[in-house]
Design an enzyme around this catalytic site. Sequence first.
Site, PDB file in Angstrom:
ATOM      1  N   LYS A 127       0.822  -1.144   0.045  1.00  0.00           N
ATOM      2  CA  LYS A 127      -0.196   0.037  -0.185  1.00  0.00           C
ATOM      3  C   LYS A 127       0.830   1.204  -0.016  1.00  0.00           C
ATOM      4  O   LYS A 127       2.084   1.212   0.316  1.00  0.00           O
ATOM      5  CB  LYS A 127      -0.796   0.050   1.377  1.00  0.00           C
ATOM      6  CG  LYS A 127      -2.049   0.988   0.930  1.00  0.00           C
ATOM      7  CD  LYS A 127      -3.307   0.249   0.334  1.00  0.00           C
ATOM      8  CE  LYS A 127      -4.371   0.978   0.022  1.00  0.00           C
ATOM      9  NZ  LYS A 127      -5.478   0.208  -0.118  1.00  0.00           N
TER      10      LYS A 127
HETATM   11  P1  NAD Z   1     -12.783   8.512  -2.774  1.00  0.00           P
HETATM   12  O1  NAD Z   1     -11.822   9.370  -2.464  1.00  0.00           O
HETATM   13  O2  NAD Z   1     -13.211   8.159  -4.184  1.00  0.00           O
HETATM   14  O3  NAD Z   1     -13.989   8.484  -1.998  1.00  0.00           O
HETATM   15  C1  NAD Z   1     -14.003   8.732  -0.209  1.00  0.00           C
HETATM   16  C2  NAD Z   1     -15.667   9.338  -0.250  1.00  0.00           C
HETATM   17  O4  NAD Z   1     -15.626   9.794   1.161  1.00  0.00           O
HETATM   18  C3  NAD Z   1     -15.620  11.134  -0.586  1.00  0.00           C
HETATM   19  O5  NAD Z   1     -16.611  10.994  -1.437  1.00  0.00           O
HETATM   20  C4  NAD Z   1     -15.244  11.641   0.699  1.00  0.00           C
HETATM   21  O6  NAD Z   1     -15.847  13.036   0.655  1.00  0.00           O
HETATM   22  C5  NAD Z   1     -16.065  10.712   1.617  1.00  0.00           C
HETATM   23  N1  NAD Z   1     -15.769  10.904   3.094  1.00  0.00           N
HETATM   24  C6  NAD Z   1     -14.362  11.397   3.229  1.00  0.00           C
HETATM   25  N2  NAD Z   1     -14.237  11.672   4.855  1.00  0.00           N
HETATM   26  C7  NAD Z   1     -15.623  11.378   5.157  1.00  0.00           C
HETATM   27  C8  NAD Z   1     -16.098  11.654   6.440  1.00  0.00           C
HETATM   28  N3  NAD Z   1     -15.348  11.557   7.532  1.00  0.00           N
HETATM   29  N4  NAD Z   1     -17.362  11.281   6.391  1.00  0.00           N
HETATM   30  C9  NAD Z   1     -18.310  10.984   5.544  1.00  0.00           C
HETATM   31  N5  NAD Z   1     -17.491  10.906   4.328  1.00  0.00           N
HETATM   32  C10 NAD Z   1     -16.183  11.110   4.163  1.00  0.00           C
HETATM   33  O7  NAD Z   1     -12.316   6.967  -2.099  1.00  0.00           O
HETATM   34  P2  NAD Z   1     -12.564   5.562  -2.483  1.00  0.00           P
HETATM   35  O8  NAD Z   1     -11.637   5.208  -3.602  1.00  0.00           O
HETATM   36  O9  NAD Z   1     -14.014   5.401  -2.674  1.00  0.00           O
HETATM   37  O10 NAD Z   1     -12.454   4.698  -0.966  1.00  0.00           O
HETATM   38  C11 NAD Z   1     -13.142   4.488  -0.030  1.00  0.00           C
HETATM   39  C12 NAD Z   1     -12.625   3.444   0.850  1.00  0.00           C
HETATM   40  O11 NAD Z   1     -12.854   2.237   0.097  1.00  0.00           O
HETATM   41  C13 NAD Z   1     -11.342   3.606   1.492  1.00  0.00           C
HETATM   42  O12 NAD Z   1     -11.325   2.986   2.693  1.00  0.00           O
HETATM   43  C14 NAD Z   1     -10.524   2.441   0.517  1.00  0.00           C
HETATM   44  O13 NAD Z   1      -9.319   2.310   1.152  1.00  0.00           O
HETATM   45  C15 NAD Z   1     -11.387   1.672   0.176  1.00  0.00           C
HETATM   46  N6  NAD Z   1     -11.139   0.870  -0.937  1.00  0.00           N
HETATM   47  C16 NAD Z   1     -11.162   1.588  -2.371  1.00  0.00           C
HETATM   48  C17 NAD Z   1     -10.817   0.943  -3.545  1.00  0.00           C
HETATM   49  C18 NAD Z   1     -11.019   1.344  -4.820  1.00  0.00           C
HETATM   50  O14 NAD Z   1     -10.898   0.699  -5.861  1.00  0.00           O
HETATM   51  N7  NAD Z   1     -11.108   2.778  -5.133  1.00  0.00           N
HETATM   52  C19 NAD Z   1     -10.729  -0.554  -3.254  1.00  0.00           C
HETATM   53  C20 NAD Z   1     -10.710  -1.016  -2.133  1.00  0.00           C
HETATM   54  C21 NAD Z   1     -10.895  -0.458  -0.967  1.00  0.00           C
END
Ligand code: NAD
Length: 476
Positions: free
Chosen positions: A107
């Site tokens: 990561k």
């Molecule tokens: P992203 O940045 O696209 O979205 C995150 C969202 O959460 C945003 O809309 C943001 O405004 C919101 N957010 C941030 N802080 C917040 C809070 N305190 N309260 C409410 N909303 C809040 O990120 P993502 O890629 O969707 O990732 C989200 C989670 O999923 C992370 O934990 C990431 O590790 C996990 N994840 C993502 C992927 C991927 O393919 N993108 C894969 C596996 C896991």
Amino acid sequence: MTNPSEPSFRDSVEIMFSRAVKLIDLPDGLEEKIRVCNATYTVRFGVRLRGKIHTFTGYRAVHSEHMEPVKGGIRFAMAVHQDEVEALAALMTFKCALVETPFGGSKGGLRIDPNEWEEHELEQITRRFTYELAKRDLIHPSQNVPAPDMGTGEREMAWMADQYARMNTTDINARACVTGKPINAGGIQGRTEATGRGVQYALQEFFRYPEDIAKAGMEGTLKGKRVIVQGLGNVGYHAAKFLSEEDGCLVTAVIERDGAIHDESGIDIEALRAWIGDHGGVSGYPKGSYIQDGSNALEYECDILVPAALEGVIHLGNAKNVKAPLIIEAANGPITAGADEILRAKGTVIIPDLYANAGGVTVSYFEWVKNLSHIRFGRMEKRQEEAQHRLLIEELERLSADKGLGWELSPDFKAKFMRGAGELELVRSGLDDTMRTAYQAMRKVWHERDDVEDLRMAAYLVSIERIAASYRAKGL
Ligand code: NAD
């Protein structure tokens, strides 16, 4: 999180690993080998922007190299730090083993607020970070393959791939150095939606087993289930969209950074997403009610809670108030170890992160294979499949006419049946199969072993045993 007895995210991952590993008979020392993070590289680099040099701090942690390349996203956020990156790298190791993608876990992160910088500035910063990682093989098609995570997406992956290619001009596999790229830069159909799509497939699979549904004190199908989603970013948006548009769920609350929107009649996800795009947050959205302290909505009545934003949001302080009987961890580590215990004691069923959000790495795996094979999935067989299906339909129609049976195949059926599978259909099929197979492996352990109380424990057991087997095969 204010409770001083709350373990950190990294401690939470360790506690969950330790709970599971106690149930496995591993040779002396192997438990520790699997537990520890092999290496973490910290880089501080300067970029000249707006007339002065700005120094940025980035990390790339490699948790386990029992399989290579190692794989895991790169996060751009101010909260990024070494412990977080190491915890996330450990989760990647277990996740890859659980969904049988042939990778070790890694990561990365860059401590930056992406909103503070113009696009061309972010490009400069991302390219420089890539340079630092690539020169140490921490981005490399056969050693270490990053992907998007919080704060990064296709755009950043395209910059990284291009930077790597500029530094390795004769590497024919250069595009396989990162996944989550745009289609025109070597990406694959269905990658952007993959993690949210995986959450949907995970829930569909859960709802195929009445026994499992009953464990959560529920009944029926996904149709009509009330869902609360935290975070309408990549993962949360796609999960909410597919669950509401395709499975008949009602998304009754969406929690974002600046508050939450609550509407028991169901939120129009596209409309809310567009509103956030235009206004920077959910506040002011004309439908439903606005809750300023959005995290309160984690405690609202619903059937399924989907934390899809960040870690540690369900903690010792609010776990006892969380009413959802089923939580699917779309984000990594949204439930602390302490909260996990409280929820388990209440009988809440938790579909754990290392399974629930594995759709991203699964489709990343397909993208990496596509890049290495230099051909799009389905390119060779699509038309051949269509020709075979056409033959069958023509034969059926001929038989019907000859025998005077009057059969008429509906045009809709014919169109669907004749269409050969292209890349998107194949990616979805591969993802669906992966999510089903992994769930079945987990639930087998969950139901067959008396000492396994929950799906998280089952997920860890399945993956630790696979990782151990891989180390044993290497003679360790
Ligand atoms: P992203 O940045 O696209 O979205 C995150 C969202 O959460 C945003 O809309 C943001 O405004 C919101 N957010 C941030 N802080 C917040 C809070 N305190 N309260 C409410 N909303 C809040 O990120 P993502 O890629 O969707 O990732 C989200 C989670 O999923 C992370 O934990 C990431 O590790 C996990 N994840 C993502 C992927 C991927 O393919 N993108 C894969 C596996 C896991």
